[in-house]
Design a protein around this motif. Structure first.
Motif, PDB file in Angstrom:
ATOM      1  N   VAL A  23      -0.965  13.625 -63.398  1.00  0.00           N
ATOM      2  CA  VAL A  23      -2.136  12.762 -63.604  1.00  0.00           C
ATOM      3  C   VAL A  23      -3.307  13.274 -62.772  1.00  0.00           C
ATOM      4  O   VAL A  23      -4.450  13.350 -63.246  1.00  0.00           O
ATOM      5  CB  VAL A  23      -1.815  11.295 -63.265  1.00  0.00           C
ATOM      6  CG1 VAL A  23      -3.068  10.427 -63.389  1.00  0.00           C
ATOM      7  CG2 VAL A  23      -0.712  10.752 -64.171  1.00  0.00           C
ATOM      8  N   ALA A  24      -3.032  13.666 -61.520  1.00  0.00           N
ATOM      9  CA  ALA A  24      -4.087  14.170 -60.634  1.00  0.00           C
ATOM     10  C   ALA A  24      -4.710  15.456 -61.161  1.00  0.00           C
ATOM     11  O   ALA A  24      -5.867  15.757 -60.864  1.00  0.00           O
ATOM     12  CB  ALA A  24      -3.532  14.406 -59.234  1.00  0.00           C
ATOM     13  N   ARG A  25      -3.982  16.204 -61.931  1.00  0.00           N
ATOM     14  CA  ARG A  25      -4.497  17.453 -62.511  1.00  0.00           C
ATOM     15  C   ARG A  25      -5.743  17.200 -63.367  1.00  0.00           C
ATOM     16  O   ARG A  25      -6.624  18.064 -63.469  1.00  0.00           O
ATOM     17  CB  ARG A  25      -3.392  18.101 -63.353  1.00  0.00           C
ATOM     18  CG  ARG A  25      -3.768  19.407 -64.022  1.00  0.00           C
ATOM     19  CD  ARG A  25      -2.546  20.007 -64.709  1.00  0.00           C
ATOM     20  NE  ARG A  25      -2.951  21.028 -65.671  1.00  0.00           N
ATOM     21  CZ  ARG A  25      -3.201  20.799 -66.955  1.00  0.00           C
ATOM     22  NH1 ARG A  25      -3.056  19.566 -67.461  1.00  0.00           N
ATOM     23  NH2 ARG A  25      -3.573  21.776 -67.754  1.00  0.00           N
ATOM     24  N   VAL A  26      -5.837  15.995 -63.945  1.00  0.00           N
ATOM     25  CA  VAL A  26      -7.006  15.680 -64.774  1.00  0.00           C
ATOM     26  C   VAL A  26      -7.898  14.608 -64.163  1.00  0.00           C
ATOM     27  O   VAL A  26      -9.088  14.545 -64.451  1.00  0.00           O
ATOM     28  CB  VAL A  26      -6.599  15.257 -66.207  1.00  0.00           C
ATOM     29  CG1 VAL A  26      -5.815  16.366 -66.892  1.00  0.00           C
ATOM     30  CG2 VAL A  26      -5.796  13.958 -66.217  1.00  0.00           C
ATOM     31  N   CYS A  27      -7.323  13.731 -63.303  1.00  0.00           N
ATOM     32  CA  CYS A  27      -8.116  12.640 -62.724  1.00  0.00           C
ATOM     33  C   CYS A  27      -7.487  12.150 -61.425  1.00  0.00           C
ATOM     34  O   CYS A  27      -6.447  11.484 -61.446  1.00  0.00           O
ATOM     35  CB  CYS A  27      -8.233  11.482 -63.721  1.00  0.00           C
ATOM     36  SG  CYS A  27      -9.209  10.084 -63.101  1.00  0.00           S
ATOM     37  N   GLY A  28      -8.132  12.481 -60.319  1.00  0.00           N
ATOM     38  CA  GLY A  28      -7.624  12.063 -59.021  1.00  0.00           C
ATOM     39  C   GLY A  28      -7.562  10.560 -58.874  1.00  0.00           C
ATOM     40  O   GLY A  28      -6.601  10.010 -58.319  1.00  0.00           O
ATOM     41  N   SER A  29      -8.579   9.855 -59.354  1.00  0.00           N
ATOM     42  CA  SER A  29      -8.605   8.400 -59.244  1.00  0.00           C
ATOM     43  C   SER A  29      -7.408   7.767 -59.940  1.00  0.00           C
ATOM     44  O   SER A  29      -6.765   6.854 -59.408  1.00  0.00           O
ATOM     45  CB  SER A  29      -9.900   7.844 -59.844  1.00  0.00           C
ATOM     46  OG  SER A  29     -11.029   8.224 -59.095  1.00  0.00           O
ATOM     47  N   SER A  30      -7.103   8.252 -61.141  1.00  0.00           N
ATOM     48  CA  SER A  30      -6.002   7.674 -61.918  1.00  0.00           C
ATOM     49  C   SER A  30      -4.653   7.934 -61.282  1.00  0.00           C
ATOM     50  O   SER A  30      -3.725   7.128 -61.414  1.00  0.00           O
ATOM     51  CB  SER A  30      -6.028   8.231 -63.340  1.00  0.00           C
ATOM     52  OG  SER A  30      -7.230   7.884 -64.003  1.00  0.00           O
ATOM     53  N   SER A  31      -4.520   9.061 -60.575  1.00  0.00           N
ATOM     54  CA  SER A  31      -3.231   9.379 -59.955  1.00  0.00           C
ATOM     55  C   SER A  31      -2.874   8.407 -58.848  1.00  0.00           C
ATOM     56  O   SER A  31      -1.719   8.318 -58.437  1.00  0.00           O
ATOM     57  CB  SER A  31      -3.237  10.813 -59.408  1.00  0.00           C
ATOM     58  OG  SER A  31      -4.076  10.941 -58.280  1.00  0.00           O
ATOM     59  N   LEU A  32      -3.872   7.660 -58.354  1.00  0.00           N
ATOM     60  CA  LEU A  32      -3.599   6.680 -57.310  1.00  0.00           C
ATOM     61  C   LEU A  32      -2.918   5.427 -57.853  1.00  0.00           C
ATOM     62  O   LEU A  32      -2.417   4.614 -57.084  1.00  0.00           O
ATOM     63  CB  LEU A  32      -4.894   6.307 -56.582  1.00  0.00           C
ATOM     64  CG  LEU A  32      -5.381   7.387 -55.614  1.00  0.00           C
ATOM     65  CD1 LEU A  32      -6.782   7.101 -55.130  1.00  0.00           C
ATOM     66  CD2 LEU A  32      -4.434   7.527 -54.432  1.00  0.00           C
ATOM     67  N   ILE A  33      -2.843   5.282 -59.157  1.00  0.00           N
ATOM     68  CA  ILE A  33      -2.111   4.130 -59.718  1.00  0.00           C
ATOM     69  C   ILE A  33      -0.623   4.266 -59.397  1.00  0.00           C
ATOM     70  O   ILE A  33      -0.051   3.403 -58.720  1.00  0.00           O
ATOM     71  CB  ILE A  33      -2.387   3.970 -61.230  1.00  0.00           C
ATOM     72  CG1 ILE A  33      -3.864   3.621 -61.458  1.00  0.00           C
ATOM     73  CG2 ILE A  33      -1.466   2.904 -61.830  1.00  0.00           C
ATOM     74  CD1 ILE A  33      -4.298   3.681 -62.919  1.00  0.00           C
ATOM     75  N   PRO A  34       0.047   5.347 -59.822  1.00  0.00           N
ATOM     76  CA  PRO A  34       1.467   5.471 -59.441  1.00  0.00           C
ATOM     77  C   PRO A  34       1.661   5.727 -57.958  1.00  0.00           C
ATOM     78  O   PRO A  34       2.646   5.262 -57.367  1.00  0.00           O
ATOM     79  CB  PRO A  34       1.962   6.657 -60.284  1.00  0.00           C
ATOM     80  CG  PRO A  34       0.728   7.434 -60.643  1.00  0.00           C
ATOM     81  CD  PRO A  34      -0.367   6.425 -60.754  1.00  0.00           C
ATOM     82  N   ALA A  35       0.723   6.456 -57.328  1.00  0.00           N
ATOM     83  CA  ALA A  35       0.900   6.787 -55.905  1.00  0.00           C
ATOM     84  C   ALA A  35       0.844   5.542 -55.026  1.00  0.00           C
ATOM     85  O   ALA A  35       1.687   5.347 -54.143  1.00  0.00           O
ATOM     86  CB  ALA A  35      -0.164   7.791 -55.470  1.00  0.00           C
ATOM     87  N   VAL A  36      -0.132   4.682 -55.248  1.00  0.00           N
ATOM     88  CA  VAL A  36      -0.297   3.504 -54.392  1.00  0.00           C
ATOM     89  C   VAL A  36       0.695   2.411 -54.770  1.00  0.00           C
ATOM     90  O   VAL A  36       1.091   1.612 -53.923  1.00  0.00           O
ATOM     91  CB  VAL A  36      -1.757   3.011 -54.411  1.00  0.00           C
ATOM     92  CG1 VAL A  36      -1.930   1.775 -53.542  1.00  0.00           C
ATOM     93  CG2 VAL A  36      -2.669   4.121 -53.909  1.00  0.00           C
TER      94      VAL A  36
END
Length: 384
Positions: free
Chosen positions: A81-94
Motif C-alpha cells: 500500500v505504501a508503494r503507492v500511498c504512504g497515507s493509506s498504508s497507515l490504515i493497516p499499520a496503525v
C-alpha cells in the motif's frame, strides 16, 4: 542445487498476498493518492477497498473475527500500500499499533469488546503514548488515571495521534501511581464516545497529509474499570513490547515508499532523453539506480527477518526491531531524495509522485521512536 530449498524464501501464500495487495493498491488506491495529499483528506477510498478485501487489519486473530495473518504478511500489506500511498498504508499499520497492546496484554473480555470492530472494518484503532513534553522520554508523561469506584478517571492530553478523530478506539497510556516511575504507568482502552474525551484539530504536516494527526484531551474522562489493559503498572512494559512488534511495520512502510520511488525513477530515466539518448544509458545514473535498489532490497530483508522473529515470539526483539525500522527509514529518505534528483526539475513539482514520496518518507525516521532513539535501543541491547 535444490529449486525447492525454502530457507530465506517467502512462501507461496506470501507471494500471492503481495500480488493481490499490489493489484488492489494500483487499482483502488493509487488513483486517489495525489488528491488525498493535495486536499489533506482521509483516504476513504483506500479504507473501503482494504476493508472489503480483508486487508485493513489482517493481524487480528481469527477468534476475534480477524484474518489471523502473520507478522510478515502484515508487513507485506503495509509495504505494498505504501508503494503507492504512504497515507493509506497507515490504515493497516496503525490498526496494528492501536490493537497490539490489547492482543498482548488485555483480558479476553476486553479483546472481545474491541477487536471484532477493528477486524470487520467498522472502525479503526489508534495508539496514544506521546505527549508534548514526553516524546522520546515517554516515561515522563503527565496524563493521570485514578480509580473511582467502578470507573477510571483520566486527565491530561496526548499528541501526535495518527488517524485520531477517525478511530473510535484508542489505546492510552496514563500514570496510575506517580511514585513508581515507569512502573506506575497503566494502559487503557478508550472509546471516542467516552464522556470527557475530546479530539483536537489536525496538525499541518510536511507529509502523509491524508492521515490525520491530532491531540487527544481527557478532562475527567471516565471509562469502565474493566477497560484497563493488563494489570495496573504494566502499561509501559506493554507499550515497549508493542513497539517491538510494530517497529517492523514502520520499516515495511519505509520500504514500500522507497520501492515506489525507485519504480517511478526507473520508468522515468528510460523515457527521458538528453544528449541524444536515454539518460538510463549514463553510468552515473545507472550507479544511482543500483545503489537505490541494493539498499531497498537490504531493508526489505531486514524488515521481514524482524517481523518473522516477532511472529515467533522470540525474546530480545529490541535490537532487530529497532534496526529494521531505523535502517529502512534511513533508506527511504535517501532513495526518495535520489529519485527526486533523477527526475531533475520535474521531480520538484507535484506533477510527479516522487516529491510526495520524499515528504512522506521523512516521518518514518521520526515516529515510533526517532532514529536516534533506535540507535540508543540497539546500543543498549548490544552492551547489556
Amino acid at each position: 542445487m535444490d529449486p525447492n530449498f525454502g530457507t530465506y524464501q517467502l512462501g507461496e501464500e506470501h507471494e500471492a498476498l503481495r500480488e493481490a495487495v499490489r493489484a488492489l493498491s494500483e487499482k483502488e488506491i493509487a488513483p486517489y493518492a495525489a488528491e488525498v495529499d493535495e486536499q489533506e483528506r482521509y483516504p476513504k477510498e483506500a479504507l473501503d477497498a482494504l476493508v472489503k478485501a480483508g486487508f485493513a487489519a489482517t493481524h487480528i486473530p481469527e477468534e476475534y473475527g480477524g484474518e489471523g495473518a502473520d507478522s510478515v504478511a502484515t508487513c507485506i500489506v503495509i509495504e505494498e500500500v505504501a508503494r503507492v500511498c504512504g497515507s493509506s498504508s497507515l490504515i493497516p499499520a496503525v490498526n496494528k499499533l492501536g490493537t497490539m497492546p490489547i492482543i498482548l496484554s488485555a483480558s479476553d473480555d476486553l479483546k472481545k469488546q474491541v477487536l471484532p470492530a477493528i477486524a470487520s472494518g467498522e472502525t479503526t484503532a489508534s495508539y496514544a503514548l506521546s505527549e508534548r513534553e514526553a516524546g522520546s522520554d515517554a516515561a515522563s508523561m503527565k496524563t493521570r488515571a485514578r480509580l473511582d469506584g467502578d470507573h477510571w478517571v483520566l486527565n491530561g492530553s496526548k499528541c501526535w495521534i495518527t488517524n485520531g478523530g477517525v478511530s473510535k478506539w484508542y489505546t492510552v497510556m496514563a500514570v496510575t501511581d506517580p511514585d513508581k516511575g515507569a512502573n506506575g504507568i497503566s494502559a487503557f482502552a478508550v472509546h471516542a464516545d467516552d464522556p470527557g474525551f475530546t479530539v483536537g484539530p489536525k496538525e499541518k504536516k510536511l507529509g502523509i497529509k491524508g492521515s490525520p494527526t491530532v491531540e487527544l484531551y481527557f478532562e475527567d474522562a471516565t471509562i469502565p474499570a474493566d477497560r484497563i489493559i493488563g494489570e495496573p503498572g504494566t502499561g509501559f512494559k506493554t507499550a515497549l513490547k508493542t513497539l517491538d512488534h510494530t517497529r517492523p511495520t514502520i520499516g515495511a512502510q519505509a520500504v514500500g515508499i522507497a520501492q515506489g520511488a525507485l519504480d517511478q525513477a526507473l520508468a522515468y530515466v528510460k523515457e527521458r532523453k538528453q544528449f541524444g539518448k536515454s539518460i538510463s544509458e549514463f553510468q552515473g545514473v545507472q550507479f544511482m539506480l543500483a545503489d537505490m535498489a541494493m539498499k531497498v532490497e537490504s531493508a526489505r530483508q531486514m524488515v521481514y527477518v524482524a517481523a518473522a522473529r516477532a511472529e515467533r515470539g522470540e525474546p530480545n526483539l529490541g535490537f532487530i526491531s529497532a534496526a529494521a525500522k531505523c535502517f529502512a527509514s534511513d533508506v527511504a529518505m535517501e532513495v526518495t531524495t535520489d529519485a527526486v534528483q533523477l527526475f531533475g526539475g520535474a521531480g520538484y513539482t507535484r506533477d510527479f509522485p516522487v516529491e510526495r514520496m520524499m515528504r512522506d518518507a521523512k516521518i518514518t525516521q521520526i515516529y515510533e521512536g526517532t532514529n536516534q532513539v533506535q540507535r540508543m535501543v540497539m546500543a543498549r541491547n548490544l552492551l547489556k
